[in-house]
Design a protein around this motif. Structure first.
Motif, PDB file in Angstrom:
ATOM      1  N   ARG A  25      38.608  59.487  50.094  1.00 48.74           N
ATOM      2  CA  ARG A  25      39.134  59.048  48.795  1.00 48.74           C
ATOM      3  C   ARG A  25      39.219  57.527  48.733  1.00 48.74           C
ATOM      4  O   ARG A  25      38.896  56.913  47.719  1.00 48.74           O
ATOM      5  CB  ARG A  25      40.515  59.677  48.567  1.00 48.74           C
ATOM      6  CG  ARG A  25      41.193  59.274  47.280  1.00 48.74           C
ATOM      7  CD  ARG A  25      40.680  60.070  46.106  1.00 48.74           C
ATOM      8  NE  ARG A  25      39.586  59.349  45.463  1.00 48.74           N
ATOM      9  CZ  ARG A  25      38.747  59.880  44.579  1.00 48.74           C
ATOM     10  NH1 ARG A  25      38.844  61.128  44.235  1.00 48.74           N
ATOM     11  NH2 ARG A  25      37.797  59.179  44.042  1.00 48.74           N
ATOM     12  N   HIS A  26      39.647  56.923  49.844  1.00 48.78           N
ATOM     13  CA  HIS A  26      39.767  55.460  49.909  1.00 48.78           C
ATOM     14  C   HIS A  26      38.395  54.800  49.732  1.00 48.78           C
ATOM     15  O   HIS A  26      38.258  53.838  48.972  1.00 48.78           O
ATOM     16  CB  HIS A  26      40.414  55.055  51.230  1.00 48.78           C
ATOM     17  CG  HIS A  26      40.744  53.612  51.332  1.00 48.78           C
ATOM     18  ND1 HIS A  26      41.660  52.989  50.510  1.00 48.78           N
ATOM     19  CD2 HIS A  26      40.269  52.651  52.150  1.00 48.78           C
ATOM     20  CE1 HIS A  26      41.725  51.711  50.824  1.00 48.78           C
ATOM     21  NE2 HIS A  26      40.891  51.480  51.815  1.00 48.78           N
ATOM     22  N   LEU A  27      37.381  55.314  50.422  1.00 51.92           N
ATOM     23  CA  LEU A  27      36.029  54.763  50.292  1.00 51.92           C
ATOM     24  C   LEU A  27      35.506  54.933  48.866  1.00 51.92           C
ATOM     25  O   LEU A  27      34.923  54.001  48.291  1.00 51.92           O
ATOM     26  CB  LEU A  27      35.079  55.426  51.290  1.00 51.92           C
ATOM     27  CG  LEU A  27      35.303  55.069  52.763  1.00 51.92           C
ATOM     28  CD1 LEU A  27      34.474  55.975  53.659  1.00 51.92           C
ATOM     29  CD2 LEU A  27      34.985  53.611  53.034  1.00 51.92           C
ATOM     30  N   LEU A  28      35.716  56.099  48.283  1.00 53.92           N
ATOM     31  CA  LEU A  28      35.281  56.335  46.906  1.00 53.92           C
ATOM     32  C   LEU A  28      35.989  55.392  45.939  1.00 53.92           C
ATOM     33  O   LEU A  28      35.374  54.851  45.019  1.00 53.92           O
ATOM     34  CB  LEU A  28      35.526  57.795  46.512  1.00 53.92           C
ATOM     35  CG  LEU A  28      34.650  58.830  47.228  1.00 53.92           C
ATOM     36  CD1 LEU A  28      35.139  60.242  46.923  1.00 53.92           C
ATOM     37  CD2 LEU A  28      33.190  58.679  46.848  1.00 53.92           C
ATOM     38  N   ASP A  29      37.290  55.190  46.145  1.00 44.96           N
ATOM     39  CA  ASP A  29      38.057  54.285  45.286  1.00 44.96           C
ATOM     40  C   ASP A  29      37.560  52.843  45.379  1.00 44.96           C
ATOM     41  O   ASP A  29      37.678  52.077  44.423  1.00 44.96           O
ATOM     42  CB  ASP A  29      39.546  54.331  45.632  1.00 44.96           C
ATOM     43  CG  ASP A  29      40.218  55.625  45.202  1.00 44.96           C
ATOM     44  OD1 ASP A  29      39.627  56.372  44.392  1.00 44.96           O
ATOM     45  OD2 ASP A  29      41.334  55.892  45.688  1.00 44.96           O
ATOM     46  N   MET A  30      37.008  52.468  46.535  1.00 46.94           N
ATOM     47  CA  MET A  30      36.482  51.115  46.722  1.00 46.94           C
ATOM     48  C   MET A  30      35.059  50.974  46.176  1.00 46.94           C
ATOM     49  O   MET A  30      34.464  49.913  46.261  1.00 46.94           O
ATOM     50  CB  MET A  30      36.516  50.724  48.196  1.00 46.94           C
ATOM     51  CG  MET A  30      37.909  50.523  48.727  1.00 46.94           C
ATOM     52  SD  MET A  30      37.945  49.809  50.380  1.00 46.94           S
ATOM     53  CE  MET A  30      37.084  51.015  51.357  1.00 46.94           C
TER      54      MET A  30
END
Length: 75
Positions: A25-30
């Motif tokens: 989720r963190h990678l997608l949000d970035m």
């Protein structure tokens, strides 16, 4: 994988192989999403983290996380 690219290489993200939902989720949000173009800008002296450019900004991501991002080299 994105972690295998050299400085200056360009690639397109094909798939994210991260199984940890929080990190994914963190990678997608970035902005690390399918079909995004990335360029490896620089690497730390010991090779970790790696600085990449995507979507008009730069990110520093640890090599372990980059090794789970499948890419297609463009140049």
């Amino acid at each position: 994988m994105l972690s295998d690219l050299e400085i200056g290489q360009k690639a397109r993200i094909i798939k994210l192989h991260e199984t940890d939902k929080v990190i994914r989720r963190h990678l997608l949000d970035m902005g690390v999403t399918k079909d995004t173009l990335v360029i490896v800008k620089k690497k730390a002296p010991m090779g970790d983290p790696i600085n990449i450019s995507l979507r008009d900004y730069e990110l520093s991501i640890c090599k372990k996380d980059l090794s789970k991002i499948e890419v297609e080299v463009i140049e």
